[in-house]
Design a protein around this motif. Structure first.
Motif, PDB file in Angstrom:
ATOM      1  N   ASN A 102      52.540  37.369  29.412  1.00 24.06           N
ATOM      2  CA  ASN A 102      53.482  37.409  30.738  1.00 24.06           C
ATOM      3  C   ASN A 102      53.115  38.492  31.815  1.00 24.06           C
ATOM      4  O   ASN A 102      53.635  38.373  32.997  1.00 24.06           O
ATOM      5  N   TYR A 103      52.029  39.194  31.463  1.00 27.60           N
ATOM      6  CA  TYR A 103      51.663  40.219  32.263  1.00 27.60           C
ATOM      7  C   TYR A 103      50.301  39.914  32.683  1.00 27.60           C
ATOM      8  O   TYR A 103      49.401  40.805  33.396  1.00 27.60           O
ATOM      9  N   LEU A 104      49.634  38.906  32.280  1.00 28.64           N
ATOM     10  CA  LEU A 104      48.229  38.291  32.445  1.00 28.64           C
ATOM     11  C   LEU A 104      48.282  37.104  33.360  1.00 28.64           C
ATOM     12  O   LEU A 104      47.694  37.026  34.434  1.00 28.64           O
TER      13      LEU A 104
ATOM     14  N   ALA B 189      35.886  33.549  34.022  1.00 29.93           N
ATOM     15  CA  ALA B 189      35.737  34.351  32.753  1.00 29.93           C
ATOM     16  C   ALA B 189      37.193  34.761  31.960  1.00 29.93           C
ATOM     17  O   ALA B 189      37.348  34.743  30.926  1.00 29.93           O
ATOM     18  N   VAL B 190      37.820  35.404  33.088  1.00 26.29           N
ATOM     19  CA  VAL B 190      39.385  36.044  32.734  1.00 26.29           C
ATOM     20  C   VAL B 190      40.137  34.817  32.414  1.00 26.29           C
ATOM     21  O   VAL B 190      40.732  34.767  31.708  1.00 26.29           O
TER      22      VAL B 190
ATOM     23  N   LYS C  23      42.627  41.928  25.158  1.00 29.33           N
ATOM     24  CA  LYS C  23      41.881  42.933  25.561  1.00 29.33           C
ATOM     25  C   LYS C  23      40.765  42.680  26.342  1.00 29.33           C
ATOM     26  O   LYS C  23      40.596  43.428  27.370  1.00 29.33           O
ATOM     27  N   GLN C  24      40.027  41.837  25.968  1.00 25.16           N
ATOM     28  CA  GLN C  24      38.710  41.358  26.666  1.00 25.16           C
ATOM     29  C   GLN C  24      39.268  40.852  28.149  1.00 25.16           C
ATOM     30  O   GLN C  24      38.775  41.346  29.326  1.00 25.16           O
ATOM     31  N   ALA C  25      40.433  40.195  28.149  1.00 21.31           N
ATOM     32  CA  ALA C  25      40.743  39.776  29.411  1.00 21.31           C
ATOM     33  C   ALA C  25      41.295  40.967  30.460  1.00 21.31           C
ATOM     34  O   ALA C  25      40.907  40.802  31.495  1.00 21.31           O
ATOM     35  N   GLN C  26      42.040  42.017  29.913  1.00 13.48           N
ATOM     36  CA  GLN C  26      42.347  43.329  30.599  1.00 13.48           C
ATOM     37  C   GLN C  26      41.099  43.868  31.065  1.00 13.48           C
ATOM     38  O   GLN C  26      40.684  44.343  32.391  1.00 13.48           O
ATOM     39  N   ASP C  27      40.068  44.086  30.180  1.00 14.09           N
ATOM     40  CA  ASP C  27      38.752  44.836  30.764  1.00 14.09           C
ATOM     41  C   ASP C  27      38.318  43.972  31.591  1.00 14.09           C
ATOM     42  O   ASP C  27      37.592  44.702  32.800  1.00 14.09           O
TER      43      ASP C  27
END
Length: 545
Positions: A454-456, A474-475, A496-500
């Motif tokens: 919900n934050y992505l 990619a995100v 984690k990968q999405a945030q990075d």
């Protein structure tokens, strides 16, 4: 904030239901929720500075509108205060009847306050309508995985999803995207005016609106037709009074004109009120975040500017990320009631990772002017860069003026930026930002459900509510995968990968993670002394001596 369970995809408010290999989700409601007795003729007055955008659920997804909507509209599933799991509200139960199919059974005899029957047809209409209208300020993006809705019988609703194994969907049914509206009142293809809504009385929540002076004074009375799990309100009548100046709101609660305050007083005002003998300040961990959005069209070197250059635009965003001092913002403006935030996902949620801390200035313990200057020089950006930065003080509190004045000071102290600050009232702010009128602007976020997704997805997915023209396939693919990944470890890694990857592009700049504060007079009960990040302020539980 409490750590999320790591064994299953969590339901809203920190609870979890494990589906295992069976398709049955054990969510069975009671046949009656009318157990509490409403108090005498007392009226509770709630004060706020938070303005309403719209009373139409398809056209608003903000805290000010949600304050009213959550009282007058109901959802199929919701979370009772004091509970930690999603459970049936208008629904009697929900089953996972196929890999891509949820079947909901409605409670019998449901009605709107205007006397219209509430059936599966209204449910189908509500979801179809939100998706069709797809208002840029509305919650339609939460329905990213909904393919279709069927109403095969008056009390049966079948949701067909696009992707299998979506155990997050029951949480979505409890959000603003899940409010059920009266198909005999609302048009199928456009937003309905507030006055027309009030006149039609399409309420199916614990309360209904009895008089409406938008963003001035709204009166509510118990809705006797409500048939959900939240029960009969302890106080039959509530008034919601709006303030443009937080200092006047503070004075009125102190003098007893207002019984409760929900959003938003300054930290200094809260500290002062906590010392008053007739006042109780309820505080606790919050799931709200504050951040700056970069509009990819109109930011410096954005796609709609004369000097459009993607490499230069990225360098500007990254240099800003190198230059802010979150710790100073938290301490100087909010007396550490807010904490520095280094991702769009708040610390404490499973999958949260400090991506911005490892990529930008804070990796060395604070702002890094040299790194910012090097990025701009490498991209051949002429300095100082002019940044037109917009903020709002009636929606996010009057402390926003101090917050953004300090951001301006921090950025200009590097010698790399010239910041022009502007402020606009919230009712106009939401319209302007989606028209790309603000190159950089303030936003905040409060969870629809306590899960990293919900934050992505609202920020980075194809139907981004932020609507800043950020597009990274990619995100988006990582978000799509985490939304249906049932292995907890694999899902955490995808998060984690999405945030990075998003942080490397800086579509938004996270600043602060906040706390929650509700003020009441001591003769008002129903608000816990210590609030958790899962607590929802609901009027049905309030009582006045």
């Amino acid at each position: 904030m409490a750590q999320q369970p790591s064994t299953v995809r969590p339901f809203r408010s920190l609870g979890a239901v494990s589906l295992g290999t069976a398709f049955l989700v054990a969510l069975t409601g009671c046949t009656s929720s009318k157990t509490a007795t409403a108090s005498g003729g007392s009226t509770i007055t709630v004060g706020t500075t938070d303005q309403v955008t719209s009373l139409d659920p398809a056209g608003a997804w903000d805290a000010g509108s949600g304050t009213i909507e959550s009282e007058v509209y109901a959802t199929l599933l919701s979370v009772k205060n004091g509970a930690t799991e999603v459970s049936p509200d208008l629904a009697a139960g929900i089953e996972l009847t196929g890999p891509k199919e949820y079947t909901v059974t409605l409670r019998k005899g449901l009605k709107f306050a205007n006397g219209h029957q509430l059936t599966s047809s209204d449910v189908k209409f509500s979801f179809d309508r939100t998706l069709k209208i797809a208002d840029e300020n509305g919650p339609s993006s939460l329905l990213y995985n909904l393919a279709s809705v069927a109403a095969p019988a008056p009390t049966t609703v079948v949701f067909t999803l696009k992707s299998a194994n979506d155990t997050l969907f029951p949480q979505v049914l409890s959000t603003a995207a899940g409010y059920i509206v009266d198909e005999q009142t609302f048009p199928a293809d456009k937003i309905l005016d507030d006055k027309a809504i009030v006149a039609a009385k399409p309420w199916n929540g614990p309360y209904g609106v009895t008089s409406y002076d938008k963003n001035s004074l709204v009166s509510f009375a118990e809705n006797g037709s409500y048939g959900g799990q939240l029960g009969t309100p302890k106080t039959k009548n509530v008034q919601l009074k709006y303030y443009t100046d937080a200092s006047n709101l503070k004075l009125d609660v102190q003098q007893g004109t207002v019984d409760a305050v929900y959003r938003t007083l300054t930290t200094a005002d809260l500290d002062d009120l906590a010392k008053k003998k007739d006042i109780k300040v309820h505080t606790g961990s919050g799931n709200g975040i504050r951040y700056i959005v970069f509009d990819f069209q109109t930011q410096p070197y954005g796609t709609r500017t004369k000097s459009a250059d993607k490499a230069k635009a990225l360098a500007v965003r990254q240099a800003v990320a190198d230059s802010v001092d979150r710790a100073q913002l938290a301490q100087q403006v909010y007396k550490n009631s807010y904490q520095p935030l280094y991702s769009s996902v708040p610390d404490g949620l499973t999958g949260a990772t400090d991506s911005f801390k490892s990529l930008y200035g804070d990796k060395k313990g604070g702002p890094d002017k040299a790194a910012a200057a090097a990025r701009l020089k490498a991209a051949k950006v002429t300095t100082p860069v002019t940044l037109n930065l917009q903020y709002n003080s009636d929606h996010y509190g009057s402390s926003s003026a101090d917050e953004y004045a300090l951001v301006k000071t921090q950025l200009e102290a590097t010698g790399l930026f010239k910041v022009n600050l502007q402020s606009t009232e919230w009712t106009q702010y939401g319209k302007d930002r989606i028209k790309h009128l603000y190159p950089l602007y303030q936003l905040g976020w409060y969870a629809d459900y306590l899960d990293a997704d919900n934050y992505l997805s609202p920020f980075y997915s194809a139907n981004s509510w932020v609507a800043n023209d950020y597009d990274d396939p990619a995100v988006r693919e990582l978000i799509k995968k985490e939304e249906t990944e049932t292995d907890a470890g694999k899902r955490t890694e995808l998060l984690k990968q999405a945030q990075d990857k998003a942080a490397a592009q800086v579509p938004l700049l996270p600043l602060l993670q906040g706390s929650t504060a509700i003020v009441t007079r001591t003769d008002v009960s129903g608000v816990p002394d210590a609030l958790t990040s899962a607590y929802t302020f609901r009027w049905a539980g309030l009582a006045k001596k």
